[in-house]
Design an enzyme around this catalytic site. Structure first.
Site, short mmCIF file in Angstrom:
data_model
loop_
_atom_site.label_atom_id
_atom_site.label_comp_id
_atom_site.label_asym_id
_atom_site.label_seq_id
_atom_site.Cartn_x
_atom_site.Cartn_y
_atom_site.Cartn_z
N ILE A 138 -4.39 12.70 -1.96
CA ILE A 138 -4.21 13.45 -0.72
C ILE A 138 -3.58 14.81 -1.00
O ILE A 138 -4.00 15.84 -0.47
CB ILE A 138 -3.40 12.61 0.28
CG1 ILE A 138 -4.15 11.30 0.56
CG2 ILE A 138 -3.18 13.39 1.57
CD1 ILE A 138 -3.39 10.28 1.39
N PHE B 90 4.11 14.45 -0.71
CA PHE B 90 3.10 13.39 -0.89
C PHE B 90 3.45 12.43 -2.02
O PHE B 90 2.75 11.45 -2.23
CB PHE B 90 1.74 14.02 -1.26
CG PHE B 90 1.14 14.90 -0.22
CD1 PHE B 90 0.45 14.35 0.85
CD2 PHE B 90 1.25 16.28 -0.30
CE1 PHE B 90 -0.12 15.16 1.82
CE2 PHE B 90 0.68 17.10 0.67
CZ PHE B 90 0.00 16.54 1.73
N ALA C 231 4.57 9.61 -3.99
CA ALA C 231 5.11 8.25 -3.80
C ALA C 231 4.13 7.24 -4.36
O ALA C 231 2.95 7.55 -4.53
CB ALA C 231 5.33 7.97 -2.31
N THR D 16 3.34 6.30 6.77
CA THR D 16 2.20 5.39 6.72
C THR D 16 2.17 4.42 7.89
O THR D 16 3.23 4.05 8.42
CB THR D 16 2.25 4.57 5.41
OG1 THR D 16 1.30 3.52 5.46
CG2 THR D 16 3.62 3.95 5.19
N TYR E 136 6.29 -1.65 0.39
CA TYR E 136 5.79 -0.27 0.50
C TYR E 136 6.08 0.29 1.89
O TYR E 136 6.67 1.38 2.04
CB TYR E 136 4.29 -0.23 0.20
CG TYR E 136 3.67 1.08 0.62
CD1 TYR E 136 4.11 2.27 0.07
CD2 TYR E 136 2.66 1.13 1.59
CE1 TYR E 136 3.57 3.49 0.48
CE2 TYR E 136 2.13 2.33 2.00
CZ TYR E 136 2.58 3.51 1.44
OH TYR E 136 2.05 4.70 1.85
N ARG F 3 -5.13 -10.96 0.92
CA ARG F 3 -4.24 -10.21 0.03
C ARG F 3 -2.85 -10.17 0.68
O ARG F 3 -2.74 -9.80 1.85
CB ARG F 3 -4.78 -8.79 -0.17
CG ARG F 3 -4.18 -8.04 -1.33
CD ARG F 3 -4.88 -6.72 -1.54
NE ARG F 3 -4.65 -5.79 -0.43
CZ ARG F 3 -5.13 -4.55 -0.37
NH1 ARG F 3 -5.87 -4.09 -1.35
NH2 ARG F 3 -4.88 -3.78 0.67
N1 UFG Z 1 -9.93 -4.84 0.62
C1 UFG Z 1 -10.87 -5.78 0.24
N2 UFG Z 1 -11.37 -5.68 -1.03
C2 UFG Z 1 -10.98 -4.72 -1.91
C3 UFG Z 1 -10.03 -3.77 -1.49
C4 UFG Z 1 -9.52 -3.85 -0.21
O1 UFG Z 1 -11.22 -6.69 0.98
O2 UFG Z 1 -11.47 -4.73 -3.06
C5 UFG Z 1 -9.38 -4.94 1.99
C6 UFG Z 1 -7.87 -5.04 2.04
O3 UFG Z 1 -7.43 -6.37 1.84
C7 UFG Z 1 -7.59 -4.49 3.44
C8 UFG Z 1 -8.69 -3.44 3.64
O4 UFG Z 1 -9.71 -3.75 2.68
O5 UFG Z 1 -7.78 -5.50 4.38
C9 UFG Z 1 -8.21 -2.03 3.36
O6 UFG Z 1 -7.52 -2.05 2.11
P1 UFG Z 1 -7.10 -0.74 1.32
O7 UFG Z 1 -6.48 -1.20 0.04
O8 UFG Z 1 -8.25 0.19 1.24
O9 UFG Z 1 -6.04 -0.07 2.27
P2 UFG Z 1 -4.69 -0.67 2.89
O10 UFG Z 1 -4.97 -0.94 4.34
O11 UFG Z 1 -4.10 -1.76 2.09
O12 UFG Z 1 -3.66 0.52 2.69
C10 UFG Z 1 -3.94 1.85 2.97
C11 UFG Z 1 -3.02 2.71 2.12
C12 UFG Z 1 -1.61 2.51 2.55
C13 UFG Z 1 -1.48 2.67 4.03
C14 UFG Z 1 -2.44 1.81 4.76
C15 UFG Z 1 -2.34 2.05 6.23
O13 UFG Z 1 -3.13 2.35 0.75
O14 UFG Z 1 -0.82 3.46 1.91
O15 UFG Z 1 -3.74 2.09 4.33
O16 UFG Z 1 -3.34 1.36 6.91
F1 UFG Z 1 -0.24 2.30 4.39
#
Ligand code: UFG
Length: 334
Positions: free
Chosen positions: A12, A73, A75, A117, A141, A282
């Site tokens: 970002i 940014f 972190a 976030t 986090y 997860r």
């Molecule tokens: N997911 C899968 N398979 C994968 C990767 C992710 O099913 O291989 C799922 C995750 O479990 C989750 C969704 O896709 O349900 C989104 O996951 P991401 O890892 O893409 O994003 P997150 O929602 O975990 O987190 C992101 C940022 C954080 C922020 C958050 C806010 O990494 O910093 O969005 O919504 F806080």
């Protein structure tokens, strides 16, 4: 006068640096390159490879430049990793904030735009989520960022510092000209992982959990284009420089997509069938995160321009096709 971008070599941050230099700003970047990439940083920015926790290195950055505002940014930002290594998050994110705030005060910097976030909310009691709902982070986090917000807020009450905290929902996409994009090692985010699967860079795509209380059982997220996100940062700094009070804003599009909908949209964009397998949930994942961003629109005048999910995925796809290994070429192998 310059703008200091902390973490400007990350996904970002590098998009912020690019947009700022394109707008004619003088940009200073600080990054320790622990997760960022030097080559992601626009060559027109002045680059310091140092850690924010290193107070004397930061003194040099502030002494050598006339800094009018700071974008923070830098972190660690992985929900899953934070469940396994909480101290890494509290130390690097929250702990380092103390040094940074000391330095901002010592060097008389009055404007801070902070990357927060949606993870501060945890499992929401209502959606879309507005800024005032109760916060129950479901991961270290999210809590590390909520603590940072609280610390900044207390400091801002006792010093000249004014801040805007921007609570991002799920940031995705790449620059419109495809010169920079998302690249993490390891990659954990859904959209790049789906696209890496299409490119044959991964053998399997796993969907984490199909028993959530959502329309198709998979998690719902509000995916926001990185270009719109950066526009909001620039408006936030302008708001502070125009005398705006310290404030907190959500950044999302007031709508959500399930994981299965993202896979379907990626099939349409790439023209390929995408196979996946279900896995257990997860740890730390809330079922649904959708932003109410009305406050950012009303107060900052933020107007999203790229909120179509197919456009977001198409921009990510353009970047991934041109850079199938992301930034991970010889630089990290050195
Ligand atoms: N997911 C899968 N398979 C994968 C990767 C992710 O099913 O291989 C799922 C995750 O479990 C989750 C969704 O896709 O349900 C989104 O996951 P991401 O890892 O893409 O994003 P997150 O929602 O975990 O987190 C992101 C940022 C954080 C922020 C958050 C806010 O990494 O910093 O969005 O919504 F806080």
């Amino acid at each position: 006068m310059s703008i200091l971008v902390l973490g400007g070599a990350g996904y970002i941050g590098s998009h912020a640096v690019k947009k700022l230099v394109e707008q004619g700003e003088d940009v200073i970047v600080v990054d320790n390159l622990s997760t960022g990439y030097r080559k992601a940083v626009d060559a027109r920015a002045k680059f310091y490879e140092c850690d924010i926790a290193d107070g004397s290195a930061m003194d040099a950055v502030f002494n050598e430049n006339d800094i009018k505002g700071v974008f923070h940014f830098a972190a660690f930002s992985l929900v899953g990793e934070s469940m396994e290594q909480p101290l890494k998050y509290f130390q690097n994110n929250t702990g380092t904030m103390l040094t940074l705030l000391e330095k901002l005060n010592e060097h008389d910097v009055k404007h801070l735009v902070f990357s927060s976030t949606a993870a501060v909310y945890g499992e929401p009691e209502e959606v879309p989520i507005h800024e005032e709902v109760p916060k129950h982070p479901s991961s270290p986090y999210g809590d590390s960022k909520l603590m940072m917000e609280k610390i900044i807020s207390w400091v801002s009450r006792t010093t000249d510092l004014n801040f805007v905290s921007l609570r991002y929902f799920n940031v995705a996409g790449a620059s419109k000209d495809s010169t920079i994009g998302e690249s993490h090692d390891p990659e954990t985010h859904l959209i790049p992982i789906v696209l890496e699967r299409v490119l044959g860079k991964r053998e399997k795509l796993y969907v984490f959990g199909n028993d959530y209380d959502t329309k198709d059982g998979t998690c719902i997220r509000d995916y926001i284009h990185v270009e719109d996100l950066i526009d909001a940062h620039i408006l936030a700094l302008k708001y502070l420089m125009d005398g705006g009070n310290s404030n907190i804003f959500n950044l999302g599009y007031n709508r959500g997509y399930s994981i299965l909908e993202i896979i379907k949209a990626a099939e349409k964009v790439t023209g390929q069938k995408i196979e996946f397998e279900y896995r257990d949930r997860r740890a730390g994942d809330p079922s649904i995160l959708i932003a109410d961003s009305g406050k950012a629109m009303d107060t900052l005048g933020w107007q999203p321009k790229h909120n179509k999910i197919h456009e977001i995925i198409a921009d990510a796809w353009n970047w991934h096709q041109k850079n199938p290994d992301g930034w991970m070429t010889d630089e990290k192998a050195d």
